[in-house]
Design a protein around this motif. Sequence first.
Motif, PDB file in Angstrom:
ATOM      1  N   PHE A   1       0.833  -1.207   0.000  1.00  0.00           N
ATOM      2  CA  PHE A   1       0.000   0.000   0.000  1.00  0.00           C
ATOM      3  C   PHE A   1       0.866   1.254   0.000  1.00  0.00           C
ATOM      4  O   PHE A   1       1.550   1.537   0.977  1.00  0.00           O
ATOM      5  CB  PHE A   1      -0.955  -0.006   1.206  1.00  0.00           C
ATOM      6  N   PHE A   2       0.788   1.989  -1.109  1.00  0.00           N
ATOM      7  CA  PHE A   2       1.533   3.241  -1.229  1.00  0.00           C
ATOM      8  C   PHE A   2       0.657   4.449  -0.894  1.00  0.00           C
ATOM      9  O   PHE A   2       1.098   5.573  -1.030  1.00  0.00           O
ATOM     10  CB  PHE A   2       2.092   3.383  -2.648  1.00  0.00           C
ATOM     11  N   GLU A   3      -0.585   4.183  -0.539  1.00  0.00           N
ATOM     12  CA  GLU A   3      -1.481   5.239  -0.066  1.00  0.00           C
ATOM     13  C   GLU A   3      -2.110   4.766   1.243  1.00  0.00           C
ATOM     14  O   GLU A   3      -2.194   3.572   1.499  1.00  0.00           O
ATOM     15  CB  GLU A   3      -2.626   5.491  -1.073  1.00  0.00           C
ATOM     16  N   ASP A   4      -2.598   5.727   2.015  1.00  0.00           N
ATOM     17  CA  ASP A   4      -3.200   5.378   3.304  1.00  0.00           C
ATOM     18  C   ASP A   4      -4.462   4.542   3.113  1.00  0.00           C
ATOM     19  O   ASP A   4      -5.156   4.678   2.106  1.00  0.00           O
ATOM     20  CB  ASP A   4      -3.568   6.657   4.072  1.00  0.00           C
ATOM     21  N   SER A   5      -4.729   3.687   4.048  1.00  0.00           N
ATOM     22  CA  SER A   5      -5.932   2.848   3.989  1.00  0.00           C
ATOM     23  C   SER A   5      -6.207   2.274   5.373  1.00  0.00           C
ATOM     24  O   SER A   5      -5.275   1.894   6.084  1.00  0.00           O
ATOM     25  CB  SER A   5      -5.726   1.706   2.994  1.00  0.00           C
ATOM     26  N   THR A   6      -7.468   2.265   5.742  1.00  0.00           N
ATOM     27  CA  THR A   6      -7.863   1.564   6.971  1.00  0.00           C
ATOM     28  C   THR A   6      -8.655   0.314   6.598  1.00  0.00           C
ATOM     29  O   THR A   6      -8.263  -0.812   6.917  1.00  0.00           O
ATOM     30  CB  THR A   6      -8.751   2.466   7.857  1.00  0.00           C
ATOM     31  N   ARG A   7      -9.746   0.520   5.859  1.00  0.00           N
ATOM     32  CA  ARG A   7     -10.680  -0.577   5.581  1.00  0.00           C
ATOM     33  C   ARG A   7     -10.100  -1.603   4.609  1.00  0.00           C
ATOM     34  O   ARG A   7     -10.138  -2.808   4.868  1.00  0.00           O
ATOM     35  CB  ARG A   7     -11.968  -0.013   4.992  1.00  0.00           C
ATOM     36  N   THR A   8      -9.605  -1.113   3.503  1.00  0.00           N
ATOM     37  CA  THR A   8      -9.181  -2.044   2.449  1.00  0.00           C
ATOM     38  C   THR A   8      -7.995  -2.900   2.917  1.00  0.00           C
ATOM     39  O   THR A   8      -8.001  -4.115   2.767  1.00  0.00           O
ATOM     40  CB  THR A   8      -8.806  -1.260   1.174  1.00  0.00           C
TER      41      THR A   8
ATOM     42  N   ASN B   1      -6.005  -5.141  -7.720  1.00  0.00           N
ATOM     43  CA  ASN B   1      -6.059  -3.689  -7.636  1.00  0.00           C
ATOM     44  C   ASN B   1      -6.866  -3.278  -6.406  1.00  0.00           C
ATOM     45  O   ASN B   1      -8.077  -3.491  -6.350  1.00  0.00           O
ATOM     46  CB  ASN B   1      -6.700  -3.126  -8.917  1.00  0.00           C
ATOM     47  N   ALA B   2      -6.188  -2.689  -5.436  1.00  0.00           N
ATOM     48  CA  ALA B   2      -6.876  -2.203  -4.227  1.00  0.00           C
ATOM     49  C   ALA B   2      -7.052  -0.696  -4.289  1.00  0.00           C
ATOM     50  O   ALA B   2      -7.174  -0.036  -3.254  1.00  0.00           O
ATOM     51  CB  ALA B   2      -6.083  -2.605  -2.990  1.00  0.00           C
ATOM     52  N   GLY B   3      -7.067  -0.164  -5.508  1.00  0.00           N
ATOM     53  CA  GLY B   3      -7.241   1.275  -5.717  1.00  0.00           C
ATOM     54  C   GLY B   3      -6.025   1.855  -6.396  1.00  0.00           C
ATOM     55  O   GLY B   3      -4.932   1.828  -5.836  1.00  0.00           O
ATOM     56  N   ASP B   4      -6.201   2.336  -7.646  1.00  0.00           N
ATOM     57  CA  ASP B   4      -5.078   2.977  -8.352  1.00  0.00           C
ATOM     58  C   ASP B   4      -5.491   4.386  -8.784  1.00  0.00           C
ATOM     59  O   ASP B   4      -6.277   4.568  -9.699  1.00  0.00           O
ATOM     60  CB  ASP B   4      -4.589   2.127  -9.538  1.00  0.00           C
ATOM     61  N   GLY B   5      -4.945   5.360  -8.072  1.00  0.00           N
ATOM     62  CA  GLY B   5      -5.208   6.765  -8.381  1.00  0.00           C
ATOM     63  C   GLY B   5      -6.689   7.061  -8.434  1.00  0.00           C
ATOM     64  O   GLY B   5      -7.457   6.680  -7.545  1.00  0.00           O
TER      65      GLY B   5
ATOM     66  N   ILE C   1      -2.343  -4.332  -4.344  1.00  0.00           N
ATOM     67  CA  ILE C   1      -1.631  -3.059  -4.496  1.00  0.00           C
ATOM     68  C   ILE C   1      -2.574  -1.866  -4.482  1.00  0.00           C
ATOM     69  O   ILE C   1      -3.600  -1.861  -5.169  1.00  0.00           O
ATOM     70  CB  ILE C   1      -0.827  -3.044  -5.822  1.00  0.00           C
ATOM     71  N   ARG C   2      -2.199  -0.874  -3.698  1.00  0.00           N
ATOM     72  CA  ARG C   2      -2.833   0.448  -3.776  1.00  0.00           C
ATOM     73  C   ARG C   2      -1.734   1.449  -4.116  1.00  0.00           C
ATOM     74  O   ARG C   2      -0.672   1.453  -3.491  1.00  0.00           O
ATOM     75  CB  ARG C   2      -3.486   0.830  -2.455  1.00  0.00           C
ATOM     76  N   HIS C   3      -2.003   2.278  -5.113  1.00  0.00           N
ATOM     77  CA  HIS C   3      -0.990   3.237  -5.576  1.00  0.00           C
ATOM     78  C   HIS C   3      -1.691   4.501  -6.049  1.00  0.00           C
ATOM     79  O   HIS C   3      -2.826   4.447  -6.527  1.00  0.00           O
ATOM     80  CB  HIS C   3      -0.166   2.607  -6.716  1.00  0.00           C
ATOM     81  N   SER C   4      -0.995   5.604  -5.935  1.00  0.00           N
ATOM     82  CA  SER C   4      -1.603   6.887  -6.313  1.00  0.00           C
ATOM     83  C   SER C   4      -1.664   7.086  -7.827  1.00  0.00           C
ATOM     84  O   SER C   4      -2.385   7.968  -8.302  1.00  0.00           O
ATOM     85  CB  SER C   4      -0.819   8.047  -5.688  1.00  0.00           C
ATOM     86  N   ALA C   5      -0.914   6.284  -8.593  1.00  0.00           N
ATOM     87  CA  ALA C   5      -0.890   6.466 -10.050  1.00  0.00           C
ATOM     88  C   ALA C   5      -1.927   5.566 -10.717  1.00  0.00           C
ATOM     89  O   ALA C   5      -1.924   4.345 -10.520  1.00  0.00           O
ATOM     90  CB  ALA C   5       0.495   6.147 -10.598  1.00  0.00           C
ATOM     91  N   SER C   6      -2.803   6.165 -11.505  1.00  0.00           N
ATOM     92  CA  SER C   6      -3.791   5.389 -12.253  1.00  0.00           C
ATOM     93  C   SER C   6      -3.064   4.488 -13.252  1.00  0.00           C
ATOM     94  O   SER C   6      -2.233   4.976 -14.014  1.00  0.00           O
ATOM     95  CB  SER C   6      -4.741   6.333 -12.992  1.00  0.00           C
ATOM     96  N   GLY C   7      -3.375   3.208 -13.238  1.00  0.00           N
ATOM     97  CA  GLY C   7      -2.726   2.277 -14.163  1.00  0.00           C
ATOM     98  C   GLY C   7      -1.540   1.548 -13.553  1.00  0.00           C
ATOM     99  O   GLY C   7      -0.963   0.666 -14.194  1.00  0.00           O
ATOM    100  N   ALA C   8      -1.159   1.890 -12.318  1.00  0.00           N
ATOM    101  CA  ALA C   8       0.018   1.260 -11.698  1.00  0.00           C
ATOM    102  C   ALA C   8      -0.159  -0.261 -11.574  1.00  0.00           C
ATOM    103  O   ALA C   8       0.775  -1.025 -11.830  1.00  0.00           O
ATOM    104  CB  ALA C   8       0.281   1.874 -10.326  1.00  0.00           C
ATOM    105  N   CYS C   9      -1.366  -0.696 -11.213  1.00  0.00           N
ATOM    106  CA  CYS C   9      -1.589  -2.138 -11.013  1.00  0.00           C
ATOM    107  C   CYS C   9      -1.493  -2.891 -12.346  1.00  0.00           C
ATOM    108  O   CYS C   9      -0.990  -4.018 -12.398  1.00  0.00           O
ATOM    109  CB  CYS C   9      -2.932  -2.384 -10.346  1.00  0.00           C
TER     110      CYS C   9
END
Lengths: 51, 322
Positions: free
Chosen positions: B50-57, B126-130, B105-113
């Motif tokens: 996880f490159f971005e903050d997350s609690t639930r995911t 994909n746990a969230g990309d941008g 993976i969670r990342h701030s860049a869309s398409g990173a996964c």
Amino acid sequence: MTDLLLKGANLLGDKGADVLVRDGVIAEIGSIPGAGELGGRQLTVDRKSVV
Amino acid sequence: MTRKHLLSSADLSRDEVDSILDTAASMHDVQRRDVKKLPTLRGRTVINLFFEDSTRTRSSFEIAGKWMSADTINITGKGSSTSKGESLRDTVMTICAMSVDALVIRHSASGACHQVAQWVDASVINAGDGTHEHPTQALLDAYTLRQRLGSLEGRHIVIVGDLAHSRVFRSNVITLGRLGARVTVVAPPTLMPSGIGDWAARDGFATSWDLDQTLYAASPADRPDAVMMLRVQRERMSGGFFPTEREYTTGYGLTRERLARLYAATPDLPILHPGPMNRGLEISAEAADATSSAILDQVSAGVAVRMAVLYHLLAGETEAAA
């Protein structure tokens, strides 16, 4: 569809790699043929004209 | 389902969505047991990167992996070598050299996964990309709605809020559309993604700038069967998207007054929010804590759905290897 081609970008920490962004999503990263020497500047291009 | 990665909601067919939700229902039963443990993923290693903050995911993926007996490890951007300048490619290649089975993976860049999936042999989730997608959130939202409403065929789901920065909305219009729901998205013009008209025509959802007109439609058939509020993502905003928070709440918040008017017509209207909530901005405390609020049900469903996703991506390989 508008693509954004970045030469020598620093996306995903890959310094100097070419990056193709399609509709706001990174579609390709690495060495992209025809990227040109844009010196890190951003350029809106038609992907067909690049390949 | 014989899929290796889960990168986008668009990758999943209607049958695959149904299959994951049906499996999630079984996993939800496990969640209610005293001993919450299945041997299904014994010997498998799942890395939450996880490159971005997350609690639930992040916590639900970790719990899901542990309840299925996988070894789960959490790595965050701040605690990894990316903070020393390592590229994402080098980080994931290094992790995968340790023979892991899945990367969440969670990342701030869309398409990173999508990029990571091209570089590694492990399954990528994909746990969230941008601002691109968050497919497991859409699955758990669909699961929660199905629990409340039964079949989603023909149901009208209204999604309200910061659409421009929302990966949850992007995945939800696809997944809910797959299940036959009618989706209307509502946002101020400044928080509508550019080109949404073409996109709505292609994926079959409606758009509106007028929340009250959408919530209190003259025809009962056009009134919502559920309302999902989205967080105003101030951390992704680089400019002024609305004059003041008060003005946003007045135009687009699920206030106490709007809730009372909705309840007058539909007292058990499910209210969803993917969290974290800005109470008092996009949703009032009365709406968040209302009797028909499904917000904590969404959190609970998150574990079951992520167990189902891990099962479908990894257990088939385990069974084949056994």
